[in-house]
Design a protein around this motif. Structure first.
Motif, PDB file in Angstrom:
ATOM      1  N   ALA A 105      13.418  -5.153 -13.011  1.00 17.52           N
ATOM      2  CA  ALA A 105      13.582  -3.766 -13.456  1.00 17.52           C
ATOM      3  C   ALA A 105      12.425  -2.862 -13.026  1.00 17.52           C
ATOM      4  O   ALA A 105      12.643  -1.679 -12.733  1.00 17.52           O
ATOM      5  CB  ALA A 105      13.726  -3.718 -14.980  1.00 17.52           C
ATOM      6  N   ARG A 106      11.227  -3.379 -12.983  1.00 20.77           N
ATOM      7  CA  ARG A 106      10.052  -2.585 -12.628  1.00 20.77           C
ATOM      8  C   ARG A 106      10.010  -2.360 -11.125  1.00 20.77           C
ATOM      9  O   ARG A 106      10.090  -3.322 -10.341  1.00 20.77           O
ATOM     10  CB  ARG A 106       8.786  -3.300 -13.095  1.00 20.77           C
ATOM     11  CG  ARG A 106       7.490  -2.640 -12.696  1.00 20.77           C
ATOM     12  CD  ARG A 106       7.278  -1.322 -13.399  1.00 20.77           C
ATOM     13  NE  ARG A 106       5.976  -0.772 -13.119  1.00 20.77           N
ATOM     14  CZ  ARG A 106       5.557   0.413 -13.534  1.00 20.77           C
ATOM     15  NH1 ARG A 106       6.359   1.183 -14.272  1.00 20.77           N
ATOM     16  NH2 ARG A 106       4.334   0.834 -13.251  1.00 20.77           N
ATOM     17  N   GLU A 107       9.882  -1.094 -10.731  1.00 22.42           N
ATOM     18  CA  GLU A 107       9.843  -0.754  -9.303  1.00 22.42           C
ATOM     19  C   GLU A 107       8.458  -0.262  -8.920  1.00 22.42           C
ATOM     20  O   GLU A 107       7.791   0.413  -9.698  1.00 22.42           O
ATOM     21  CB  GLU A 107      10.891   0.317  -8.976  1.00 22.42           C
ATOM     22  CG  GLU A 107      12.323  -0.159  -9.090  1.00 22.42           C
ATOM     23  CD  GLU A 107      13.313   0.878  -8.593  1.00 22.42           C
ATOM     24  OE1 GLU A 107      12.856   1.966  -8.170  1.00 22.42           O
ATOM     25  OE2 GLU A 107      14.533   0.602  -8.640  1.00 22.42           O
ATOM     26  N   ILE A 113       9.380  -5.041  -8.183  1.00 25.81           N
ATOM     27  CA  ILE A 113       8.206  -5.878  -7.936  1.00 25.81           C
ATOM     28  C   ILE A 113       8.596  -7.333  -7.722  1.00 25.81           C
ATOM     29  O   ILE A 113       7.805  -8.127  -7.191  1.00 25.81           O
ATOM     30  CB  ILE A 113       7.192  -5.760  -9.091  1.00 25.81           C
ATOM     31  CG1 ILE A 113       7.825  -6.248 -10.405  1.00 25.81           C
ATOM     32  CG2 ILE A 113       6.716  -4.332  -9.229  1.00 25.81           C
ATOM     33  CD1 ILE A 113       6.842  -6.274 -11.570  1.00 25.81           C
ATOM     34  N   GLY A 114       9.810  -7.711  -8.136  1.00 26.62           N
ATOM     35  CA  GLY A 114      10.268  -9.074  -7.892  1.00 26.62           C
ATOM     36  C   GLY A 114      10.476  -9.375  -6.418  1.00 26.62           C
ATOM     37  O   GLY A 114      10.632 -10.550  -6.056  1.00 26.62           O
ATOM     38  N   GLN A 169       0.728 -11.441 -16.634  1.00 25.11           N
ATOM     39  CA  GLN A 169       0.319 -10.959 -15.315  1.00 25.11           C
ATOM     40  C   GLN A 169       1.448 -10.155 -14.664  1.00 25.11           C
ATOM     41  O   GLN A 169       1.192  -9.132 -14.025  1.00 25.11           O
ATOM     42  CB  GLN A 169      -0.054 -12.154 -14.430  1.00 25.11           C
ATOM     43  CG  GLN A 169      -0.564 -11.788 -13.052  1.00 25.11           C
ATOM     44  CD  GLN A 169      -1.948 -11.179 -13.082  1.00 25.11           C
ATOM     45  OE1 GLN A 169      -2.686 -11.358 -14.060  1.00 25.11           O
ATOM     46  NE2 GLN A 169      -2.313 -10.465 -12.035  1.00 25.11           N
ATOM     47  N   VAL A 170       2.674 -10.585 -14.798  1.00 22.95           N
ATOM     48  CA  VAL A 170       3.801  -9.856 -14.219  1.00 22.95           C
ATOM     49  C   VAL A 170       3.969  -8.492 -14.886  1.00 22.95           C
ATOM     50  O   VAL A 170       4.253  -7.486 -14.224  1.00 22.95           O
ATOM     51  CB  VAL A 170       5.092 -10.694 -14.344  1.00 22.95           C
ATOM     52  CG1 VAL A 170       6.305  -9.879 -13.909  1.00 22.95           C
ATOM     53  CG2 VAL A 170       4.988 -11.963 -13.497  1.00 22.95           C
ATOM     54  N   HIS A 171       3.770  -8.440 -16.192  1.00 20.14           N
ATOM     55  CA  HIS A 171       3.904  -7.174 -16.911  1.00 20.14           C
ATOM     56  C   HIS A 171       2.733  -6.239 -16.673  1.00 20.14           C
ATOM     57  O   HIS A 171       2.835  -5.037 -16.972  1.00 20.14           O
ATOM     58  CB  HIS A 171       4.056  -7.440 -18.411  1.00 20.14           C
ATOM     59  CG  HIS A 171       5.426  -7.846 -18.814  1.00 20.14           C
ATOM     60  ND1 HIS A 171       5.937  -9.096 -18.552  1.00 20.14           N
ATOM     61  CD2 HIS A 171       6.421  -7.172 -19.462  1.00 20.14           C
ATOM     62  CE1 HIS A 171       7.172  -9.185 -19.029  1.00 20.14           C
ATOM     63  NE2 HIS A 171       7.489  -8.035 -19.584  1.00 20.14           N
TER      64      HIS A 171
END
Length: 212
Positions: A105-107, A113-114, A169-171
């Motif tokens: 979801a995060r861009e 970012i995935g 870390q991902v967040h």
């Protein structure tokens, strides 16, 4: 001590107080004697002493190494260790799901970012650790072997703690805020890792089994 009497008379005579009576000590304090109970009753309810047995006498229960308990370490209840490992497995699975969901979801730079290789590696490693711990926990639940339980506990603790760190870390910085549940999973994983024996005790149990 009574004024006018010698130490020999105080010790040699009938200085023991009758049941239910108070006796005068050398310090001037009055102690109440209770019938059938020792004056050195332990306040720790987790350690019990059989009647007529000193609390310093080592128990002779069997241990994994075959040595007396006085020389071999005492280990926590395998059921409690296994249940804690199952809870850690749930945390490892949940943080992996949160990381994958946020990465999709995060861009950033016009794409999720995935799509970046570093984030992919973090999510893949979280999944590998969680599934490895899942197989170990399920196997220990079937065999009920204390050695299998100890191995499952170590794998589950690692999957939960490292998984929560990688999810944080991902967040990014958002993972440290109270609005995000990732920091709660990390703190709970830390607490469970030191509950019901902990990883050090599981390592000792595995070492005893390997040296037996």
């Amino acid at each position: 001590m009574v004024p006018g009497s010698s130490p020999v008379e105080a010790v040699g005579s009938s200085s023991a107080a009758a049941p239910g009576r108070s006796s005068e000590t050398a310090s001037g304090r009055s102690t109440e004697a209770t019938p059938g109970r020792s004056s050195t009753t332990s306040l720790d309810r987790s350690s019990t002493t059989a009647p007529g047995r000193s609390s310093t006498t080592p128990a002779r229960d069997p241990s994994p190494s075959g040595l007396p308990v006085a020389r071999a370490p005492r280990f926590a209840d395998p059921v409690a260790v296994l249940l804690t490992a199952a809870e850690q497995l749930g945390t490892a699975t949940r943080v992996c799901e949160l990381a994958v969901q946020h990465a999709g979801a995060r861009e950033q730079f016009g794409q999720p970012i995935g799509a970046f290789q570093a984030v992919k590696h973090l999510c893949a490693q979280m999944l590998v650790r969680a599934e490895t711990a899942r197989a170990a926990v399920y196997a220990a639940a079937v065999t009920a072997d204390p050695v299998d339980v100890a191995a499952a506990r170590l794998l589950a603790d690692e999957a939960a703690e490292r998984g929560a760190r990688d999810c944080l870390q991902v967040h990014g910085g958002m993972g440290f805020t109270w609005e995000c549940e990732v920091q709660l999973h990390l703190k709970r994983a830390w607490v469970r890792a030191r509950r019901a024996g902990g990883g050090v005790e599981s390592e000792e149990l595995l070492a005893v089994e390997l040296l037996a």
